[in-house]
Design a protein around this motif. Structure first.
Motif, PDB file in Angstrom:
ATOM      1  N   ARG A 199       0.851  -1.011  -0.011  1.00 39.67           N
ATOM      2  CA  ARG A 199      -0.064   0.108  -0.035  1.00 39.67           C
ATOM      3  C   ARG A 199       0.698   1.413  -0.101  1.00 39.67           C
ATOM      4  O   ARG A 199       0.641   2.195  -0.520  1.00 39.67           O
ATOM      5  CB  ARG A 199      -1.010  -0.121   1.261  1.00 39.67           C
ATOM      6  CG  ARG A 199      -1.896  -1.032   1.050  1.00 39.67           C
ATOM      7  CD  ARG A 199      -2.994  -0.987   2.264  1.00 39.67           C
ATOM      8  NE  ARG A 199      -3.658   0.176   2.293  1.00 39.67           N
ATOM      9  CZ  ARG A 199      -4.497   0.790   3.404  1.00 39.67           C
ATOM     10  NH1 ARG A 199      -4.363   0.003   4.413  1.00 39.67           N
ATOM     11  NH2 ARG A 199      -4.918   2.004   3.311  1.00 39.67           N
ATOM     12  N   TRP A 200       1.956   1.359   0.677  1.00 43.06           N
ATOM     13  CA  TRP A 200       2.821   2.452   0.922  1.00 43.06           C
ATOM     14  C   TRP A 200       3.413   2.543  -0.619  1.00 43.06           C
ATOM     15  O   TRP A 200       3.871   3.650  -0.902  1.00 43.06           O
ATOM     16  CB  TRP A 200       3.967   2.370   1.985  1.00 43.06           C
ATOM     17  CG  TRP A 200       3.308   2.474   3.248  1.00 43.06           C
ATOM     18  CD1 TRP A 200       2.903   1.694   4.142  1.00 43.06           C
ATOM     19  CD2 TRP A 200       2.845   3.704   4.031  1.00 43.06           C
ATOM     20  NE1 TRP A 200       2.408   2.383   5.424  1.00 43.06           N
ATOM     21  CE2 TRP A 200       2.316   3.755   5.113  1.00 43.06           C
ATOM     22  CE3 TRP A 200       2.997   5.177   3.110  1.00 43.06           C
ATOM     23  CZ2 TRP A 200       2.092   4.815   5.836  1.00 43.06           C
ATOM     24  CZ3 TRP A 200       2.713   6.087   3.983  1.00 43.06           C
ATOM     25  CH2 TRP A 200       1.873   6.115   5.259  1.00 43.06           C
ATOM     26  N   ARG A 234       0.993   4.263  -2.909  1.00 42.03           N
ATOM     27  CA  ARG A 234       0.983   5.723  -2.410  1.00 42.03           C
ATOM     28  C   ARG A 234       2.239   6.642  -2.884  1.00 42.03           C
ATOM     29  O   ARG A 234       1.995   7.657  -3.341  1.00 42.03           O
ATOM     30  CB  ARG A 234       0.683   5.703  -0.859  1.00 42.03           C
ATOM     31  CG  ARG A 234      -0.435   5.296  -0.421  1.00 42.03           C
ATOM     32  CD  ARG A 234      -0.610   5.479   1.030  1.00 42.03           C
ATOM     33  NE  ARG A 234      -1.816   4.671   1.469  1.00 42.03           N
ATOM     34  CZ  ARG A 234      -2.027   4.557   2.856  1.00 42.03           C
ATOM     35  NH1 ARG A 234      -1.208   5.070   3.873  1.00 42.03           N
ATOM     36  NH2 ARG A 234      -3.268   3.843   3.365  1.00 42.03           N
ATOM     37  N   SER A 276       1.917   7.004  -6.729  1.00 40.73           N
ATOM     38  CA  SER A 276       0.775   7.980  -7.035  1.00 40.73           C
ATOM     39  C   SER A 276       1.349   9.369  -6.758  1.00 40.73           C
ATOM     40  O   SER A 276       1.190  10.205  -7.505  1.00 40.73           O
ATOM     41  CB  SER A 276      -0.373   7.729  -6.014  1.00 40.73           C
ATOM     42  OG  SER A 276      -1.255   8.812  -6.244  1.00 40.73           O
ATOM     43  N   LEU A 277       2.250   9.578  -5.963  1.00 40.10           N
ATOM     44  CA  LEU A 277       2.568  10.885  -5.487  1.00 40.10           C
ATOM     45  C   LEU A 277       3.651  11.263  -6.591  1.00 40.10           C
ATOM     46  O   LEU A 277       3.853  12.311  -7.076  1.00 40.10           O
ATOM     47  CB  LEU A 277       3.365  10.788  -4.137  1.00 40.10           C
ATOM     48  CG  LEU A 277       4.172  12.100  -3.976  1.00 40.10           C
ATOM     49  CD1 LEU A 277       2.912  13.337  -3.816  1.00 40.10           C
ATOM     50  CD2 LEU A 277       4.714  11.939  -2.481  1.00 40.10           C
TER      51      LEU A 277
END
Length: 256
Positions: free
Chosen positions: A4-5, A8, A11-12
């Motif tokens: 999940r990290w 993320r 995405s960033l």
């Protein structure tokens, strides 16, 4: 959790890469990206900012204002929410006044705060307090009213007093709703404290961001915006973490 990290982070990174491409190429796809600073320019300006003591002075000023205003709102908003929900007399007495004031945006009270308080600092704390107060009050009131009456009846059947009902049933049972209001209140208070700093502040992240705009320092404006976003995220995450710790005895569905 690690997956999940990673998602993320990807995405960033994609968002930053898209920003860099659009600003470097001066793209005009309805929006004018040729006027915005690039990611590299903002990063360079951020490095310059963190080496100056004023940056940390602004951080401290904004955090102090948020901390004091939010703490006051948490105490008074929670207490008044419980009182209004538990007492019909006080509800009839206070509810009309609260409902008249509640729709007024906190930032619209800046002129009143300037007239009421002897210093700008106290006025900004007041704006922060008002911004967080009503979300906390409303969430607490709804949480108290949503409690199953059978819980209170069970305590009273066993001879419990009103104080024991409050301590053993009402306060623990309303914690999920209270922390929901605290989380919302924290976000709203950041919006209002930054706006108040732009209007009447002398220090703070909002004041410095507006100053950067007035001197056409657009990388500095973006640095201020990013700083605001990070501060808001960190403080909201702290409230949510505290809420999870305080309600870890509840089933997962109730905490959510």
């Amino acid at each position: 959790m690690s997956g999940r990290w990673v998602l993320r982070a990807v995405s960033l990174a994609v968002g930053l890469a898209l920003w860099q491409v659009l600003t470097v190429t001066g793209a005009r796809v309805w929006l004018r990206f040729d006027q915005l600073p690039t990611v590299v320019e903002v990063a360079e300006r951020f490095v310059q900012q963190v080496q100056v003591s004023e940056y940390y002075q602004d951080l401290g000023s904004s955090l102090a204002r948020i901390g004091l205003g939010f703490l006051l709102a948490a105490v008074f908003g929670t207490a008044l929410g419980v009182v209004v929900a538990r007492s019909r007399v006080l509800e009839d007495l206070l509810q009309p006044l609260l409902e008249v004031v509640r729709p007024i945006p906190a930032i619209a009270l800046v002129p009143i705060a300037i007239l009421l308080f002897p210093t700008d600092e106290q006025g900004i704390v007041f704006i922060t307090f008002v911004a967080a107060f009503f979300p906390i009050l409303v969430s607490t009131r709804h949480a108290v009213r949503a409690l199953p009456t059978i819980w209170e009846d069970a305590i009273r059947t066993m001879g419990g007093s009103r104080w024991q009902v409050l301590v053993k049933v009402v306060l623990p049972g309303t914690l999920p709703g209270v922390f929901g209001g605290l989380s919302v209140g924290m976000g709203v208070s950041w919006i209002c404290v930054i706006s108040a700093e732009m209007i009447s502040g002398q220090f703070g992240v909002g004041y410095r961001t507006w100053q950067a705009y007035t001197v056409v320092d657009y990388p500095g404006v973006i640095v201020g915006m990013v700083t605001i976003g990070l501060l808001g995220w960190l403080t909201s995450s702290a409230v949510e973490l505290l809420g999870r710790r305080a309600t870890r005895w509840l089933p997962r569905e109730a905490r959510a």
